[in-house]
Design an enzyme around this catalytic site. Structure first.
Site, PDB file in Angstrom:
ATOM      1  N   CYS A  81       0.599  -1.564   0.200  1.00 40.00           N
ATOM      2  CA  CYS A  81       0.208   0.223   0.066  1.00 40.00           C
ATOM      3  C   CYS A  81       0.740   1.374   0.089  1.00 40.00           C
ATOM      4  CB  CYS A  81      -0.698  -0.054   1.320  1.00 40.00           C
ATOM      5  SG  CYS A  81      -2.007   1.093   0.797  1.00 40.00           S
ATOM      6  N   HIS A 169      -3.904  -5.239   0.756  1.00 43.43           N
ATOM      7  CA  HIS A 169      -3.045  -6.183   1.894  1.00 43.43           C
ATOM      8  C   HIS A 169      -2.988  -7.183   2.236  1.00 43.43           C
ATOM      9  CE1 HIS A 169      -3.099  -1.636   4.079  1.00 43.43           C
ATOM     10  NE2 HIS A 169      -3.184  -1.899   3.275  1.00 43.43           N
ATOM     11  N   GLU A 171      -1.887  -8.857   4.116  1.00 43.30           N
ATOM     12  CA  GLU A 171      -1.237  -9.250   5.672  1.00 43.30           C
ATOM     13  C   GLU A 171      -2.828  -9.130   6.172  1.00 43.30           C
ATOM     14  OE1 GLU A 171      -1.138  -6.455   4.273  1.00 43.30           O
ATOM     15  OE2 GLU A 171      -1.024  -5.148   6.093  1.00 43.30           O
TER      16      GLU A 171
END
Ligand code: XMP
Length: 510
Positions: A81, A169, A171
């Site tokens: 990002c 993202h 994660e």
């Protein structure tokens, strides 16, 4: 050992990146973006760098922009990002506020199937977006790797410098194949996957032996997961040279002091149980304010611990069960978050205890501490127990804490927990407990009118205690617990169930 360096630019998801890297058995640590990481570099073989997201835009005047020279030139870099935007910006690309903000689910419409970062990724895979800026022009050397329906640059690479950028993202949970993306990046970095609970233990034992060098150490045990695992670990390293102190403040759950002490003994931990119930109780006499209760309990605890520790000869070290989220919180770019309640943790002993610190699980997350504990052979009863606050039952007794009220609460709590375990619900909730309220209500038992106390039951689901929802326990189950409490405990004639989430409530009542 191979490791990944994670640089934090203030994203709320940075810890999640670390957790996934470690799930892949690769060690990593998080550093604020502008902090020197030479010491980490000297201890580990850094194989790759991950740059987190950020609340900033690279075009903000105060945006955190790293100097390219401060990054290790020879290793692959993954920007997530903001991290991706910043690398593109630094290499000559253009970033702009997008006309349409992109938050939430998106699908990778196109991507390079043969690129190692996309190995095993399904066409149209769901990714999670959360950005208002977008990369409108890639740097001259960059190659576009992926787009979504709404943005052109969802992923890119700069092959000559082994830089990879993803706008989404990987994660977060809602990126369906997020773990695969991180796995692929770790492959690109050629990381060895050798960080396991067993390798951690072996390494930690060596370090503790080196650090203590034949000297003695002292620690406070609380019965909780972190301090118990640390005590078992340090015992493996230095045996009886670890002196542990387990203080009975009289505010533990029913029979907890004896049962936990027995477990410690059976694990071969050199522990002294200290009965200080009376001291705590008399200091709490007449006190009803929650913060004052916490302060008093903290103070008495230090006094008792100091007194006991002073009786030990030749102690040079203090062992603490600090874990990684506490450390990250205090060094994070965003700074420590606002204190809603002053938490008293057994770990945080005052600096006037003039001893050198040993914190063997300082870099572990809670679930990793549990895995280490399992490897060390700690029983599930300790590893899976719900979190319990340092001030114990004192903050679950609303109003004054007296011996009688502690006993009432202990009985009610024991019934609730006992039933949760019987129904195999205990492991499904983050925390469950009873609270004793300072009101009396009218009831009827047989032909008699009663005027007795109320117990509130609280059970919550949560990932980390920061936010929580009330647990939807089955009605039949709640009915049984209520009947047992009222029938078995003289002095309680009403039971209520707490149905508020956090926020706006907190988990504890005080
Ligand atoms: P709250 O009530 O703040 O609780 O939503 C979040 C988590 O923290 C625990 N807690 C404490 N732990 N000392 C502690 O060691 C404290 O004073 C304290 N107050 C709350 C609470 O049990 C929950 O797990």
């Amino acid at each position: 050992m191979d490791a990944i360096l994670i640089l934090d630019f203030g994203s709320q998801y940075t810890q999640l990146i670390a957790r996934i890297v470690r799930e892949h058995r690769v060690y990593c640590e998080i550093f604020p973006w502008n902090v020197d990481y030479d010491e980490f570099r000297s201890r580990y073989n850094i194989k790759g760098i991950i740059l987190s997201g950020s609340p900033y835009s690279v075009n903000d005047s105060e945006a955190p922009i790293i100097r390219l020279e401060s990054l290790i030139p020879s290793v692959p870099i993954l920007g997530i990002c903001y991290g991706a935007q910043m690398m593109a910006y630094l290499l000559g690309g253009k970033i702009k506020a997008s006309e349409k903000r992109e938050y939430g689910r998106a699908r990778l419409a196109t991507f390079s199937y043969d690129h190692p970062l996309f190995d095993g990724i399904e066409p149209g895979t769901q990714v999670w977006m959360s950005h208002s800026d977008t990369i409108v022009e890639l740097p001259p050397e960059a190659r576009l790797l992926s787009s979504t329906e709404s943005i052109r640059v969802a992923a890119y690479e700069v092959p000559s410098r082994r830089i990879y950028g993803v706008q989404f993202h990987p994660e977060v949970y809602h990126t369906s194949q997020g773990k695969t993306f991180i796995h692929n990046f770790l492959n690109i970095c050629q990381c060895k996957r050798d960080w396991t609970p067993a390798s951690f233990i072996e390494d930690a034992i060596q370090k503790i032996r080196q650090q203590t060098n034949g000297k003695h150490a002292v620690m406070a045990l609380s019965g909780g997961v972190d301090s118990s695992v640390v005590a078992a670990l340090v015992t493996r390293a230095i045996g009886d040279r670890l002196h542990s102190i387990f203080v009975n403040n009289g505010l533990l759950r029913k029979n907890e002091f004896d049962s936990v002490l027995n477990t410690y003994h059976s694990l071969g931990i050199n522990v002294k149980g200290v009965d200080a119930c009376h001291e705590f109780l008399s200091a709490l006499h007449g006190i009803t304010d929650p913060e004052q209760k916490r302060k008093i309990i903290g103070r008495i605890f230090y006094e008792v611990f100091e007194r006991e520790a002073k009786q030990l000869k030749d102690v040079d070290f203090l062992v603490q069960g600090t874990i990684y989220p506490d450390v990250i919180e205090s060094v994070s770019v965003a700074g420590p978050s606002q204190t809603i309640k002053s938490h008293h943790n057994v770990g945080g002993l005052p600096s006037r205890i003039n001893l050198k610190l040993i914190e063997p699980v300082r870099y572990l997350f809670k679930d990793e501490v549990r895995k280490v504990g399992k490897e060390l052979g700690l029983p599930d009863g300790i590893l899976n127990r719900h979190p319990f606050p340092g001030p114990g039952l004192a903050i679950r007794i609303i109003g004054e804490v007296t011996k009688e009220r502690i006993e009432l609460l202990q009985e009610a709590d024991a019934i609730f927990i006992d039933e949760l375990k019987k129904e195999e619900l205990y492991d499904q909730v983050w925390q469950a407990f009873a609270v004793l309220l300072p009101v009396q209500t009218v009831g009827v038992m047989g032909d008699e009118r009663t005027y007795e106390s109320v117990i509130a039951l609280r059970a919550v689901t949560s990932r980390d205690g920061m936010t929580a929802d009330w647990a939807r326990l089955p009605n039949e189950f709640l009915a049984r617990v209520s009947t047992r409490i009222v029938n078995e405990i003289k002095g309680i004639n009403r039971v209520v169930y707490d149905i508020t989430s956090k926020p706006p409530s907190t988990i504890e009542w005080e």
